[in-house]
Design a protein around this motif. Structure first.
Motif, PDB file in Angstrom:
ATOM      1  N   ASN A  69       0.829  -1.200   0.000  1.00 45.49           N
ATOM      2  CA  ASN A  69       0.000   0.000   0.000  1.00 45.49           C
ATOM      3  C   ASN A  69       0.865   1.252   0.000  1.00 45.49           C
ATOM      4  OD1 ASN A  69      -1.784   2.191   1.216  1.00 45.49           O
ATOM      5  ND2 ASN A  69      -3.239   0.521   0.910  1.00 45.49           N
ATOM      6  N   THR A  70       0.566   2.152  -0.936  1.00 45.01           N
ATOM      7  CA  THR A  70       1.364   3.372  -1.071  1.00 45.01           C
ATOM      8  C   THR A  70       1.349   4.203   0.207  1.00 45.01           C
ATOM      9  OG1 THR A  70       0.846   3.417  -3.423  1.00 45.01           O
ATOM     10  CG2 THR A  70       1.704   5.436  -2.471  1.00 45.01           C
ATOM     11  N   SER A  71       0.211   4.251   0.897  1.00 45.93           N
ATOM     12  CA  SER A  71       0.106   5.072   2.106  1.00 45.93           C
ATOM     13  C   SER A  71       1.076   4.623   3.188  1.00 45.93           C
ATOM     14  CB  SER A  71      -1.326   5.025   2.638  1.00 45.93           C
ATOM     15  OG  SER A  71      -2.227   5.585   1.714  1.00 45.93           O
ATOM     16  N   VAL A  72       1.391   3.327   3.223  1.00 49.99           N
ATOM     17  CA  VAL A  72       2.289   2.797   4.249  1.00 49.99           C
ATOM     18  C   VAL A  72       3.732   3.181   3.959  1.00 49.99           C
ATOM     19  CG1 VAL A  72       3.086   0.682   5.393  1.00 49.99           C
ATOM     20  CG2 VAL A  72       0.699   0.902   4.688  1.00 49.99           C
ATOM     21  N   SER A  73       4.060   3.402   2.712  1.00 45.42           N
ATOM     22  CA  SER A  73       5.441   3.709   2.327  1.00 45.42           C
ATOM     23  C   SER A  73       5.689   5.188   2.111  1.00 45.42           C
ATOM     24  CB  SER A  73       5.791   2.945   1.031  1.00 45.42           C
ATOM     25  OG  SER A  73       5.676   1.563   1.227  1.00 45.42           O
ATOM     26  N   GLU A  74       4.657   6.037   2.275  1.00 40.97           N
ATOM     27  CA  GLU A  74       4.828   7.462   2.028  1.00 40.97           C
ATOM     28  C   GLU A  74       5.741   8.115   3.067  1.00 40.97           C
ATOM     29  OE1 GLU A  74       4.237   9.684  -0.143  1.00 40.97           O
ATOM     30  OE2 GLU A  74       3.036   8.536  -1.569  1.00 40.97           O
ATOM     31  N   ALA A  75       6.210   9.311   2.769  1.00 43.10           N
ATOM     32  CA  ALA A  75       7.104  10.026   3.684  1.00 43.10           C
ATOM     33  C   ALA A  75       6.373  10.519   4.927  1.00 43.10           C
ATOM     34  CB  ALA A  75       7.760  11.190   2.958  1.00 43.10           C
ATOM     35  N   THR A  76       5.060  10.717   4.847  1.00 40.36           N
ATOM     36  CA  THR A  76       4.273  11.192   5.990  1.00 40.36           C
ATOM     37  C   THR A  76       3.161  10.194   6.287  1.00 40.36           C
ATOM     38  OG1 THR A  76       2.660  12.428   4.676  1.00 40.36           O
ATOM     39  CG2 THR A  76       4.719  13.563   5.257  1.00 40.36           C
ATOM     40  N   PRO A  77       2.685  10.147   7.529  1.00 37.73           N
ATOM     41  CA  PRO A  77       1.647   9.175   7.901  1.00 37.73           C
ATOM     42  C   PRO A  77       0.229   9.667   7.676  1.00 37.73           C
ATOM     43  CG  PRO A  77       2.371  10.327   9.851  1.00 37.73           C
ATOM     44  CD  PRO A  77       3.188  10.886   8.707  1.00 37.73           C
ATOM     45  N   ASP A  78       0.060  10.864   7.123  1.00 36.02           N
ATOM     46  CA  ASP A  78      -1.260  11.493   7.089  1.00 36.02           C
ATOM     47  C   ASP A  78      -2.311  10.636   6.384  1.00 36.02           C
ATOM     48  OD1 ASP A  78       0.585  13.453   7.933  1.00 36.02           O
ATOM     49  OD2 ASP A  78      -0.820  15.038   7.382  1.00 36.02           O
ATOM     50  N   ASN A  79      -1.989  10.121   5.199  1.00 34.36           N
ATOM     51  CA  ASN A  79      -2.990   9.342   4.457  1.00 34.36           C
ATOM     52  C   ASN A  79      -3.412   8.111   5.236  1.00 34.36           C
ATOM     53  OD1 ASN A  79      -2.671  11.203   2.444  1.00 34.36           O
ATOM     54  ND2 ASN A  79      -2.142   9.745   0.838  1.00 34.36           N
ATOM     55  N   LEU A  80      -2.452   7.413   5.827  1.00 33.45           N
ATOM     56  CA  LEU A  80      -2.791   6.210   6.582  1.00 33.45           C
ATOM     57  C   LEU A  80      -3.642   6.548   7.794  1.00 33.45           C
ATOM     58  CD1 LEU A  80      -2.443   3.179   6.912  1.00 33.45           C
ATOM     59  CD2 LEU A  80      -0.317   3.604   8.155  1.00 33.45           C
ATOM     60  N   LEU A  81      -3.293   7.610   8.504  1.00 37.44           N
ATOM     61  CA  LEU A  81      -4.082   8.027   9.665  1.00 37.44           C
ATOM     62  C   LEU A  81      -5.501   8.417   9.267  1.00 37.44           C
ATOM     63  CD1 LEU A  81      -1.367  10.075  11.576  1.00 37.44           C
ATOM     64  CD2 LEU A  81      -2.586   8.073  12.476  1.00 37.44           C
ATOM     65  N   LYS A  82      -5.644   9.111   8.148  1.00 32.60           N
ATOM     66  CA  LYS A  82      -6.987   9.517   7.703  1.00 32.60           C
ATOM     67  C   LYS A  82      -7.855   8.301   7.421  1.00 32.60           C
ATOM     68  CE  LYS A  82      -5.717  13.973   5.603  1.00 32.60           C
ATOM     69  NZ  LYS A  82      -6.756  14.837   6.196  1.00 32.60           N
ATOM     70  N   VAL A  83      -7.286   7.295   6.767  1.00 31.82           N
ATOM     71  CA  VAL A  83      -8.073   6.106   6.437  1.00 31.82           C
ATOM     72  C   VAL A  83      -8.440   5.334   7.700  1.00 31.82           C
ATOM     73  CG1 VAL A  83      -8.018   3.878   5.255  1.00 31.82           C
ATOM     74  CG2 VAL A  83      -7.130   5.912   4.120  1.00 31.82           C
ATOM     75  N   ILE A  84      -7.478   5.187   8.632  1.00 27.16           N
ATOM     76  CA  ILE A  84      -7.777   4.442   9.860  1.00 27.16           C
ATOM     77  C   ILE A  84      -8.837   5.169  10.687  1.00 27.16           C
ATOM     78  CG2 ILE A  84      -6.806   3.648  12.044  1.00 27.16           C
ATOM     79  CD1 ILE A  84      -4.162   3.177  10.596  1.00 27.16           C
ATOM     80  N   GLN A  85      -8.704   6.480  10.816  1.00 27.19           N
ATOM     81  CA  GLN A  85      -9.647   7.224  11.637  1.00 27.19           C
ATOM     82  C   GLN A  85     -11.041   7.292  11.014  1.00 27.19           C
ATOM     83  OE1 GLN A  85      -8.381  11.056  12.929  1.00 27.19           O
ATOM     84  NE2 GLN A  85      -6.449  10.338  13.840  1.00 27.19           N
TER      85      GLN A  85
END
Length: 898
Positions: free
Chosen positions: A823-839
């Motif tokens: 998943n691209t969100s897991v490898s990105e430089a910032t955690p924002d996308n992953l946090l948005k999806v989880i929340q």
């Protein structure tokens, strides 16, 4: 001439570029020989040796044109022996009946000083060899024969080629012969008068084939255009005159009448087509006109190149119950210095039906190329325009001169579909030059000769348009003088006046096909995604877009005259889309991606306007955008535009495939993909060049890189891009979420070929990569991590996430089973996308097949979110640096959720 191949091997015949082409004359008399010797044509040579007489030139069409001038010695441009009609307007036209005057045949001879190589379809028997020896005086041993694969068997061409090569040396190709005894041409006399209201009062049409019949002309149907009195006489008992010739004379003359009376040529035709009997024809014409954006702003001539546009129409009544129609619009350029004519685009449609039009379709590319090639006397190729869906029946085609390997095979073009071609080209030539050409072909020599004798003036560029000083502005900006730069830019890019409001156009103004096309363009542009507020009406505006400069609210795009665009003319709409200037003259903020929309074709812009104006009007006044000073001074956007707005429609790359050009047109134009996926500078402008598509942001989400520098564990491939864009899910990259989900929802409804074209173009921006095995990559990453001090995150993951996101893929209780290691969100430089999806989860998936993901913002606090995300990063992206301050990042994302 068709590409030639050796009969036995099938290999192409490779000859030097300096090869000459010959048109041989037969059945000639002394008077014709005298005229031929006296004819002066640039780049054409007359050769008379023994029994062989021929015109030779660097192109076959030039040689044939010279031969035709001699054989048809009355001259296509000379006055014809026809009676004067006595009506207000009268004109005469000529159509060469080339199937009777010119017989194609092929033979090639090459002389290297010792041997003569001869390519011919005639068997190299003793009879042919004896004739060659007799004609040249060379011994039989000096001839080398090569079989040529052609449809004709011509001893005449073979002998003529050898005789000419003895006189000229080098290489000569005999492309055919012309017989004086068979020379014929059709002549047309057309006349008309108008009444006091500008309607056709009288219509007279006479067509003859001189020397063929002495019979009285037979009366026929007077044609499609309504007049009070009509007379039509056809003297063609052998039926030698093709439909294209009748269409050429009639459509050239009706165009001439309209222009001389300052009427739009298309509107003039529609005014004279019966609204009941020709309802189907009128619908076809309107649809083709909308597709070509007929009646748009004139294109000014520049650098000696004149631009012209012409229209022509034809009908065919072989079946009286369902007549067939064809309508063509041609855009071309004329080089006034050389006389060269370049047909740039042909929009051609065909349909049938008297009072109700059946489904309109496009004219095949091969037919368009063949008809245009005949009219211009050179070989052209055609392919669907960049704003046509690949694989569909295209209506718009782009034309180019054919390379040697692209020369199409012969194609019969006496079809109703192609019959308007010559007239449309002639009418476009008049629009460009002010010269009326009354006989095809429109070769460079004829065009240049006509222009040299014409006093028609060119239309120059508009006076008083200021030039933009981009480089000096950028230099000042680098020096830090932003205020001075903006002030100077504003003087160079003045504020625009308002455009007068109009009454809302009725939906019936446009054809169903145009409105349907506009809907697709709106989906490509994701209009509703940005212009629909949560819980609000579609396109009624009011959505708040977060930008680095403040909140920008979207406007109402429905045709409401008070709060929307219902009183906007197309000119106002087009200006807003291409220049970012509203109808009342104020500047729009560049959060609206007009920098991309400026690349859209005029036809697509017209269709989008038609679609929006045909939708329900919703009265809704969105919140006003209020940015801090000085950004609230919209006039400053003029300076931004001077720096960063590059106006101009998309120009296809002729060296690339039609699919690649279509993909770039959609990605960079209506799709405006780089608006999110490219980084921006301090003034909010996209960074291009090597930074194009290398990653950006949208509404607080990270828009990942789509090119070679992507952090994704598995690099994007064309198929993965297609899967993601069309379905919202790729096994190698995960599920579309955030702002990308509604984008995919729109793309999923669009033609598969268009989405594939987008994927094809984006994939071409990166080096080709090998297709990785997703599970293998995921397993390798999982085994590489030591799970020390991550117990809290592991327990949360096992309890809430593993059921769907286990390292080897979950059970998919809610839909697809994304692998987090890919998943691209897991490898990105910032955690924002992953946090948005989880929340927030994914409660509105891009497509129904994806299912949904629940959100956990109310289940876990920021510390637990940090532990979970730390575990996911370490487990599924062990080669990436750990994220820091995750609890604070979680709190920030939670606060700005919307």
């Amino acid at each position: 001439m068709d590409l030639m191949h050796e009969r036995d091997s099938g290999r192409p015949v490779l000859l030097p570029e300096s090869m000459l082409y010959a048109c041989v004359l037969v059945d000639i008399d002394p008077a014709l020989l005298q005229r031929a010797a006296a004819l002066q044509m640039e780049s054409v040579r007359w050769v008379h040796a023994g029994n062989v007489a021929a015109f030779v030139a660097a192109r076959l069409e030039l040689a044939c044109d010279a031969a035709r001038r001699v054989v048809d010695h009355t001259g296509a441009d000379a006055s014809l022996p026809v009676p004067h009609s006595g009506l207000q307007q009268e004109a005469h036209y000529v159509w060469p009946l080339s199937p009777d005057t010119f017989t194609p045949c092929e033979a090639i001879a090459r002389f290297d000083g010792d041997f003569i190589s001869l390519w011919t379809s005639t068997p190299p028997g003793a009879d042919l060899l004896a004739k060659l020896v007799s004609a040249t005086g060379f011994s039989a041993e000096r001839f080398e024969f090569h079989p040529l694969h052609t449809a004709t068997d011509s001893t005449l061409a073979a002998i003529a080629a050898v005789v000419l090569i003895k006189e000229l040396g080098g290489a000569v190709c005999v492309g055919g012969y012309m017989s004086a005894s068979l020379a014929r041409e059709a002549t047309f006399s057309v006349a008309a008068s108008l009444d006091s209201e500008g309607a056709l009062l009288d219509w007279q049409y006479i067509a003859r084939t001189p020397g063929v019949s002495g019979d009285e002309a037979a009366a026929r149907d007077p044609g499609p255009y309504v007049s009070r009195r009509s007379k039509l006489l056809i003297d063609d008992p052998a039926k030698l005159i093709p439909d294209a010739a009748h269409a050429f004379a009639r459509e050239s003359f009706i165009d001439e009448i309209a222009r001389e009376n300052n009427r739009d040529p298309m509107s003039f035709r529609l005014d004279h087509l019966d609204p009941v009997e020709y309802d189907g024809a009128r619908e076809l014409i309107n649809t083709v006109a909308e597709r070509a954006a007929w009646g748009g702003e004139p294109k000014y001539s520049t650098s000696g190149i004149a631009h012209g546009r012409g229209f022509a129409f034809d009908e065919h009544k072989s079946n009286a119950l369902t007549p067939a129609y064809s309508a063509w619009i041609v855009d071309l350029d004329v080089n006034r210095a050389t006389g060269d004519v370049a047909v740039k685009r042909v929009v051609a449609g065909r349909a049938s039906g008297r009072r109700r039009l059946g489904r309109m379709s496009g004219v095949p590319a091969g037919l368009i190329a063949a008809a245009a090639s005949r009219a211009l006397g050179l070989q052209l190729t055609a392919r669907p325009s960049h704003d046509e869906t690949p694989g569909a029946q295209a209506v718009s085609h782009e034309l180019a001169v054919a390379a040697a390997a692209e020369v199409p095979a012969g194609i019969a073009i006496e079809s109703i579909d192609a019959s308007p071609a010559a007239a449309a080209i002639a009418n476009a030539l008049f629009d460009a030059t002010g010269v009326r050409f009354r006989a095809p072909p429109f070769t460079p020599e004829r065009v240049r000769a006509a222009l040299d004798g014409s006093e028609a003036s060119m239309v120059g560029a508009p006076v008083g348009v200021p030039k933009r000083g981009k480089r000096s502005l950028k230099a000042l900006l680098a020096a830090g003088s932003l205020g001075g730069v903006i002030g100077l830019a504003c003087t160079l890019w003045p504020l625009r006046a308002s455009i007068e409001p109009i009454a809302r156009p009725l939906a019936s103004t446009w054809s169903e096909a145009t409105i349907a096309r506009g809907r697709q363009i709106a989906e490509f542009g994701d209009c509703a995604v940005c212009h629909t507020a949560p819980g609000g009406a579609v396109n009624a505006g009011g959505l708040g877009l977060e930008t680095p400069f403040g909140m920008v609210y979207t406007t109402n795009l429905t045709p409401d005259p008070k709060t929307g665009i219902g009183n906007w003319s197309f000119a106002a709409f087009d200006r807003a889309m291409r220049q970012g200037i509203s109808r009342d003259g104020h500047h729009l903020y560049p959060a609206f991606p007009y920098t991309a929309f400026t690349k859209m074709s005029e036809a697509d812009m017209t269709a989008l306007y038609a679609y929006l104006m045909s939708q329900p009007a919703v009265e809704n006044a969105p919140p006003q955008t209020r940015l801090p000073f000085p950004l609230n001074q919209r006039a400053l956007v003029a300076g931004w535009n001077a720096l960063y707005l590059k106006q101009g429609e998309f120009k296809p790359d002729p060296t690339r495939s039609a699919q690649w050009n279509r993909g770039q047109y959609l990605v960079d134009g209506a799709g405006h993909c780089s608006a999110c996926h490219s980084p921006r500078n301090a003034l909010g402008a996209e960074k291009g060049g090597r930074l194009y598509m290398t990653g950006g942001s949208a509404e607080g989400w990270v828009a990942p890189s789509l090119v070679g520098n992507s952090k994704a564990p598995v690099k994007w491939t064309e198929q993965a891009l297609y899967d993601y864009l069309k379905t919202g899910f790729s096994h190698e990259h995960g599920v579309a979420a955030g702002p990308m989900a509604p984008v995919v929802a729109s793309l999923s409804t669009l033609p598969e070929a268009d989405v594939r074209a987008m994927a094809h173009y984006v994939a071409s921006l990166s080096a080709t990569v090998a297709v990785a095995k997703p599970v293998a990559v995921a397993q390798a990453k999982s085994d590489a991590v030591a799970l020390q001090a991550l117990d809290s995150g592991r327990r949360i993951f096992d309890g809430a996430c593993a059921v769907c996101h286990a390292a080897t893929g979950g059970v998919g209780n809610f839909g697809v089973r994304p692998l987090l290691a890919l998943n691209t969100s897991v490898s990105e430089a910032t955690p924002d996308n992953l946090l948005k999806v989880i929340q927030n989860g994914i409660d509105a998936p891009a497509t129904d097949a994806l299912g949904y993901m629940p959100g956990f913002r109310d289940s876990f606090d920021d510390r637990q979110m940090a532990d979970l995300v730390t575990y996911i990063r370490a487990t599924f992206a062990p080669n990436e640096a750990p994220w820091k301050e995750l609890a604070q990042a979680s709190a920030r994302v939670r606060k700005h959720a919307h």
